[in-house]
Design an enzyme around this catalytic site. Structure first.
Site, short mmCIF file in Angstrom:
data_model
loop_
_atom_site.label_atom_id
_atom_site.label_comp_id
_atom_site.label_asym_id
_atom_site.label_seq_id
_atom_site.Cartn_x
_atom_site.Cartn_y
_atom_site.Cartn_z
N ARG A 176 -17.02 -30.76 61.15
CA ARG A 176 -16.28 -29.52 61.39
C ARG A 176 -16.60 -28.93 62.75
O ARG A 176 -15.73 -28.36 63.40
CB ARG A 176 -16.59 -28.51 60.29
CG ARG A 176 -15.93 -28.89 58.99
CD ARG A 176 -15.72 -27.66 58.13
NE ARG A 176 -14.79 -27.97 57.06
CZ ARG A 176 -15.06 -27.80 55.75
NH1 ARG A 176 -16.21 -27.32 55.37
NH2 ARG A 176 -14.15 -28.09 54.86
N GLY A 207 -8.58 -27.73 50.54
CA GLY A 207 -7.64 -26.84 49.85
C GLY A 207 -6.42 -26.53 50.70
O GLY A 207 -5.28 -26.52 50.21
#
Ligand code: ADP
Ligand code: MG
Length: 402
Positions: A38, A380
């Protein structure tokens, strides 16, 4: 279309205080970052801003401190690691908002970066409190949202901050990572090159029903694997033994199958065992002879051949969810074979996009990450995009001027 950082005139960035919301929510173990993915994904936007002489105020959440200053979730180690990856200093402010933050921001020089403390130390973050967004918005007139992984939630540092900056006459734009995710997960799927094949698997059907419904009218084939397949197999009347099945979704699975016709492809054989363990003894079973006490934990060789055949012929491939319990060698073959097939199709010019945290880990395990067109950084958020939802973190950005 939303405005992107790429579309802005670089010359306007010099000396400007730019608020950047990134997703620096890296997995941590005992204060150490265990995976840089990330942080690395956030680098291109930061590089562009630093090189353009912007004064960068970086915001992110880390974990779930639930509105309190929990030391375990400090972003300080992230600031150090990010500085190493950037090859450029990243100053750290130990509060997300307040007098110290404000004075450190106003002292920034061109090209300097400051990371503020975890936004989720404040209860106003997840509550999307307007006062909180306003205090960040007072620091600058350009907001860059690069936090794709957090784009499906309306929080004070995401959608709230975009709104607050725009309300003051400023601009809110998509960062380079955000723009890339949207390009592959949204735009590319609107006008897919055909055949368009989707592969869905993973643990649960319940979290992915909206994705199945949204993809079905668009794809040529929807291949189902993982525990998700078990619920469909049960709806077909097969004995699934002790397999993971969502009994309350069996009827829904039946309806989806009726609506889908032969677009929806299910396994024709499977790998079963009486226990899910790294040293489990397995056998290949046809759907008709799974017995009580056995669990389906991977797709079988005949299904692998069929699925990889569809993938090989595809020009657009979307994949979410592993085909089996890939974390354990006896049940990894289906997922590894599909990963390799998708990578090979990409090598022949197909567009192959992968979403989902566990799926990304599976691609890593298969060694194919670099050969795929795009591996999404948002679990998500990527599912919600595939389900056709509007993400608040995206919707709140400034529209492109035409
Ligand atoms: P993603 O994070 O990529 O969206 P999910 O979280 O939905 O994927 O599912 C991943 C998990 O599903 C993996 O941990 C895998 O072990 C599990 N899984 C896949 N197939 C089966 C199966 N047949 N039985 C039990 N668990 C399964
Ligand atoms: Mg998962």
């Amino acid at each position: 279309m939303k405005t992107t950082l790429e579309a802005l005139d670089r010359a306007t960035l010099r000396g400007r205080t730019v608020l950047v919301r990134a997703d620096l929510n890296a997995p941590m173990d005992d204060g150490r970052i265990t995976d840089d993915q990330r942080l690395e994904a956030s680098i291109p936007t930061l590089r562009l801003l630093i090189d353009s002489g912007a004064r960068v105020v970086l915001l992110s959440h880390l974990g779930r401190p639930k509105g309190e200053a929990v030391p375990e979730f400090t972003l300080e180690p992230v600031s150090r690691r990010l500085a190493e990856l950037l090859g450029h200093p990243v100053a750290f402010v130990s509060e997300p908002v307040g007098d110290e933050a404000a004075s450190r921001v106003s002292a920034l020089q061109d090209g300097e970066v400051v990371l503020l403390q975890n936004t989720r130390y404040l209860p106003g973050e997840t509550a999307n409190a307007p006062e909180l967004s306003a205090s960040w918005a007072a620091m600058g007139d350009l907001f860059v949202n690069d936090a794709f992984g957090a784009a499906h939630r309306a929080h004070a540092s995401t959608a709230g901050l975009a709104g607050a900056v725009r309300a003051r006459g400023g601009q809110a734009v998509a960062g380079l990572l955000m723009a890339r995710e949207l390009r592959f997960l949204q735009d590319a799927l609107e006008t897919p090159e055909r055949p368009f094949v989707a592969i869905l698997g993973g643990a649960k059907i319940s979290g992915k029903i909206d994705v199945i419904s949204a993809l079905l009218p668009r794809v040529d084939q929807l291949l189902i694997g993982g525990a998700m397949a078990n619920t469909f197999l049960k709806a077909l009347g097969h004995d699934t033994g002790d397999s993971l099945v969502e009994d309350d979704r069996v009827a829904m699975a039946g309806e989806l199958m009726d609506a889908a016709g032969d677009k929806l492809v299910l396994p024709t054989d499977c790998v079963v065992s009486d226990r899910i363990a790294p040293d489990a003894v397995t056998r290949v079973a046809s759907l008709a002879d799974v017995t009580a006490g056995e669990m389906i934990a991977d797709i079988g060789p005949e299904s692998i051949a069929r699925y990889t055949g569809f993938v090989s012929g595809a020009r657009t491939i979307v994949w979410n969810g592993p085909m089996g319990v890939f974390e354990m060698p006896p049940f990894a073959a289906g997922t590894m074979a599909v990963a390799e097939a998708v990578a090979e199709a990409c090598g022949r010019g197909a567009l192959g996009v992968l979403g989902g945290g566990d799926s990304a880990a599976a691609a890593e395990q298969a060694g194919v990450v670099d050969r795929l067109t795009h591996v999404s950084t948002g679990g998500g958020a990527s599912l919600e995009l595939l389900a056709g939802s509007v993400l608040p973190g995206v919707d709140s950005l400034s529209d492109q001027e035409v």
